[in-house]
Design a protein around this motif. Structure first.
Motif, PDB file in Angstrom:
ATOM      1  N   PRO A 149       0.799  -1.316   0.130  1.00 40.96           N
ATOM      2  CA  PRO A 149       0.051  -0.006   0.008  1.00 40.96           C
ATOM      3  C   PRO A 149       0.754   1.572   0.184  1.00 40.96           C
ATOM      4  O   PRO A 149       0.450   2.412  -0.509  1.00 40.96           O
ATOM      5  CB  PRO A 149      -0.795   0.031   1.393  1.00 40.96           C
ATOM      6  N   GLU A 150       2.032   1.278   0.607  1.00 46.46           N
ATOM      7  CA  GLU A 150       2.942   2.319   0.493  1.00 46.46           C
ATOM      8  C   GLU A 150       3.258   2.999  -0.858  1.00 46.46           C
ATOM      9  O   GLU A 150       3.841   4.021  -1.015  1.00 46.46           O
ATOM     10  CB  GLU A 150       4.255   1.964   1.259  1.00 46.46           C
ATOM     11  N   GLN A 151       3.130   1.980  -2.021  1.00 48.69           N
ATOM     12  CA  GLN A 151       3.382   2.435  -3.175  1.00 48.69           C
ATOM     13  C   GLN A 151       2.761   3.619  -3.664  1.00 48.69           C
ATOM     14  O   GLN A 151       3.027   4.115  -4.580  1.00 48.69           O
ATOM     15  CB  GLN A 151       3.417   1.187  -4.172  1.00 48.69           C
ATOM     16  N   ILE A 152       1.600   3.668  -3.199  1.00 54.47           N
ATOM     17  CA  ILE A 152       0.627   4.945  -3.457  1.00 54.47           C
ATOM     18  C   ILE A 152       1.323   6.202  -3.646  1.00 54.47           C
ATOM     19  O   ILE A 152       1.132   7.061  -4.284  1.00 54.47           O
ATOM     20  CB  ILE A 152      -0.762   5.081  -3.005  1.00 54.47           C
ATOM     21  N   GLU A 153       2.383   6.373  -2.702  1.00 47.28           N
ATOM     22  CA  GLU A 153       3.188   7.528  -2.547  1.00 47.28           C
ATOM     23  C   GLU A 153       3.796   7.992  -4.055  1.00 47.28           C
ATOM     24  O   GLU A 153       4.162   9.035  -4.173  1.00 47.28           O
ATOM     25  CB  GLU A 153       4.041   7.306  -1.633  1.00 47.28           C
ATOM     26  N   LEU A 154       3.901   7.059  -4.827  1.00 46.25           N
ATOM     27  CA  LEU A 154       4.564   7.377  -5.999  1.00 46.25           C
ATOM     28  C   LEU A 154       4.007   8.365  -7.028  1.00 46.25           C
ATOM     29  O   LEU A 154       4.352   8.749  -7.890  1.00 46.25           O
ATOM     30  CB  LEU A 154       4.915   6.009  -7.027  1.00 46.25           C
ATOM     31  N   ILE A 155       2.570   8.344  -6.770  1.00 48.25           N
ATOM     32  CA  ILE A 155       1.542   9.153  -7.428  1.00 48.25           C
ATOM     33  C   ILE A 155       2.285  10.539  -7.419  1.00 48.25           C
ATOM     34  O   ILE A 155       1.968  11.409  -8.368  1.00 48.25           O
ATOM     35  CB  ILE A 155       0.089   9.164  -6.733  1.00 48.25           C
ATOM     36  N   LYS A 156       2.969  10.941  -6.167  1.00 47.17           N
ATOM     37  CA  LYS A 156       3.450  12.278  -6.154  1.00 47.17           C
ATOM     38  C   LYS A 156       4.384  12.827  -7.100  1.00 47.17           C
ATOM     39  O   LYS A 156       4.835  13.866  -7.224  1.00 47.17           O
ATOM     40  CB  LYS A 156       3.705  12.646  -4.575  1.00 47.17           C
ATOM     41  N   LYS A 157       5.085  11.750  -7.551  1.00 53.11           N
ATOM     42  CA  LYS A 157       6.241  11.967  -8.643  1.00 53.11           C
ATOM     43  C   LYS A 157       5.768  11.993 -10.148  1.00 53.11           C
ATOM     44  O   LYS A 157       6.544  12.427 -10.872  1.00 53.11           O
ATOM     45  CB  LYS A 157       7.177  10.736  -8.564  1.00 53.11           C
ATOM     46  N   GLN A 158       4.586  11.798 -10.227  1.00 48.48           N
ATOM     47  CA  GLN A 158       3.866  11.965 -11.644  1.00 48.48           C
ATOM     48  C   GLN A 158       3.604  13.422 -12.019  1.00 48.48           C
ATOM     49  O   GLN A 158       3.388  14.264 -11.195  1.00 48.48           O
ATOM     50  CB  GLN A 158       2.886  11.048 -11.728  1.00 48.48           C
ATOM     51  N   GLU A 159       3.802  13.496 -13.306  1.00 49.71           N
ATOM     52  CA  GLU A 159       3.792  14.902 -13.924  1.00 49.71           C
ATOM     53  C   GLU A 159       2.922  15.241 -15.078  1.00 49.71           C
ATOM     54  O   GLU A 159       2.938  15.682 -16.072  1.00 49.71           O
ATOM     55  CB  GLU A 159       5.183  15.312 -14.443  1.00 49.71           C
ATOM     56  N   PHE A 160       1.668  14.277 -14.979  1.00 51.82           N
ATOM     57  CA  PHE A 160       0.672  14.537 -15.805  1.00 51.82           C
ATOM     58  C   PHE A 160       0.031  15.704 -16.008  1.00 51.82           C
ATOM     59  O   PHE A 160      -0.311  16.459 -16.673  1.00 51.82           O
ATOM     60  CB  PHE A 160      -0.317  13.549 -15.836  1.00 51.82           C
ATOM     61  N   THR A 161      -0.272  16.150 -14.974  1.00 51.35           N
ATOM     62  CA  THR A 161      -0.917  17.712 -14.690  1.00 51.35           C
ATOM     63  C   THR A 161       0.061  18.612 -13.472  1.00 51.35           C
ATOM     64  O   THR A 161       0.837  17.830 -12.680  1.00 51.35           O
ATOM     65  CB  THR A 161      -2.163  17.484 -13.981  1.00 51.35           C
ATOM     66  N   LYS A 162       0.059  19.884 -13.621  1.00 54.72           N
ATOM     67  CA  LYS A 162       1.056  20.572 -12.825  1.00 54.72           C
ATOM     68  C   LYS A 162       0.477  20.357 -11.379  1.00 54.72           C
ATOM     69  O   LYS A 162       1.138  20.681 -10.338  1.00 54.72           O
ATOM     70  CB  LYS A 162       0.946  22.063 -13.218  1.00 54.72           C
ATOM     71  N   ASP A 163      -0.819  20.542 -11.209  1.00 55.53           N
ATOM     72  CA  ASP A 163      -1.479  20.473  -9.832  1.00 55.53           C
ATOM     73  C   ASP A 163      -1.493  19.186  -9.582  1.00 55.53           C
ATOM     74  O   ASP A 163      -1.953  18.852  -8.457  1.00 55.53           O
ATOM     75  CB  ASP A 163      -2.675  21.365  -9.887  1.00 55.53           C
ATOM     76  N   GLY A 164      -1.155  18.038  -9.955  1.00 57.91           N
ATOM     77  CA  GLY A 164      -1.235  16.661  -9.329  1.00 57.91           C
ATOM     78  C   GLY A 164      -2.664  15.880  -9.523  1.00 57.91           C
ATOM     79  O   GLY A 164      -2.926  14.958  -8.895  1.00 57.91           O
ATOM     80  N   SER A 165      -3.555  16.661 -10.323  1.00 56.43           N
ATOM     81  CA  SER A 165      -5.075  16.188 -10.342  1.00 56.43           C
ATOM     82  C   SER A 165      -5.132  14.943 -11.004  1.00 56.43           C
ATOM     83  O   SER A 165      -5.850  14.208 -10.983  1.00 56.43           O
ATOM     84  CB  SER A 165      -5.790  17.218 -10.713  1.00 56.43           C
TER      85      SER A 165
END
Length: 340
Positions: free
Chosen positions: A122-138
């Motif tokens: 479950p800790e792997q959801i933190e990887l979302i914060k590294k994604q750059e699909f949108t500037k605001d992370g939405s």
């Protein structure tokens, strides 16, 4: 929450529709498919293969193009798209600020994309914060693994924590529903076993290693067998620290702590592992649907003459290994504040 389903007319899309009926948190608001199906009522566009009656609300919905501009009214989407088109379409949705929870392989091995089995990592959801699909992370993408990597990683997790996995020799006996629809020709599979599944074996090792955050050797042989649901795995395992006896192996399972047990997620099984004592268990026909198809069954647990132990594992491939696993991912993400 309002959800959309991409690839809604396919086998995985239909399983999403079935499983989301009466979900306490998620409601189907939009269905997407190919241009051939878009503009039609779902009942006209889909060849419904689930063994329940097509829900009337879904039957009357108009199928949309898989274009994020047509899904502005949803909170997120589940993707059951074929990998031949999933990469481009899922990326477009994420860039449009629409989260994607995908069953496709395209983004699984991306270093910034979670490859998720909630009880395992479950800790792997933190990887979302590294994604750059949108500037605001939405907008972001989360994936669930291959239908073999799911039960394999679940079977290995308590053992890896206790002993450290070094090498795995694996043979899979995979149900025909894993081939989608229309799937395997009847003359190829009836009364037969097909000893090769194209593109399957290369995914198992890398995905399982990513799920467990571990390095170990794995030799996989993937076969197709004439069962409807439930993938069976035969694994022989060598550990870095050899267990003293079978009781120590059993203790690894009984002492394992489920990291999401306190979250009360609707699709989380009350008992993640079912260890069978009877030599002829588990069996797909008898056990695949237990705990809503979300339980992992383990049997033939024994010390091995080659390597350290051998076991059989089995899980429902289109529920735990596909749509049900993706829904559990969404539940975890919702509970952790990434959705809604």
């Amino acid at each position: 929450m309002k959800v959309g389903i991409l690839g809604a007319t396919g086998a995985v899309g239909q399983k999403f529709i079935r499983l989301l009926q009466d979900h306490p948190w998620f409601s189907i608001s939009a269905l997407g498919a190919s241009e051939r199906s878009s503009g039609k009522k779902y009942s006209e566009a889909a060849n419904w293969i689930e063994d329940i009656t097509l829900p009337s609300k879904v039957a009357a919905m108009t199928v949309r193009n898989c274009d994020p501009a047509e899904f502005s009214d949803v909170d997120f989407v589940f993707s059951g798209l074929d990998s031949s088109v999933a990469g481009e379409i899922e990326g477009a949705f994420a860039r449009a600020g629409i989260p994607v929870i995908s069953n496709a392989k395209n983004y699984r091995m991306d270093d910034t994309v979670p490859l998720l089995v909630p009880e395992i990592n479950p800790e792997q959801i933190e990887l979302i914060k590294k994604q750059e699909f949108t500037k605001d992370g939405s907008g972001w993408i989360v994936t669930n693994p291959n239908c073999v990597a799911v039960p394999l990683s679940m079977a290995l997790k308590p053992l890896h924590d206790a002993f450290g996995v070094d090498t795995v020799i694996l043979t899979t006996m995979q149900a025909i529903s894993g081939a989608g629809y229309p799937g395997v020709a009847s003359l190829d599979i009836l009364g037969n076993v097909v000893p090769f599944i194209s593109g399957e074996e290369p995914k198992i090792g890398p995905e399982t290693r990513k799920l467990l955050s571990a390095e170990f050797d794995l030799q996989a042989t993937a076969t197709r067998v004439p069962t409807l649901n439930g993938h069976m795995l035969s694994a022989t395992i060598k550990f870095k620290k050899k267990p003293a006896d079978l009781e120590e192996v059993r203790d690894a399972y009984s002492n394992w702590h489920n990291p999401i047990s306190a979250l009360n997620l609707p699709f989380s099984p009350s008992e993640v592992y079912k260890i069978h004592e009877k030599d002829t268990y588990p069996q797909p026909r008898l056990h695949a649907d237990q705990e809503g198809g979300m339980q992992l069954h383990i049997g033939r647990l024994r010390m091995a003459e080659v390597f350290d132990i051998s076991l059989m594992a089995m899980a429902h491939n289109t529920i735990r290994g596909a749509a049900g696993g993706a829904i559990l991912n969404a539940e975890l993400l919702h509970k952790k504040g990434y959705l809604g």
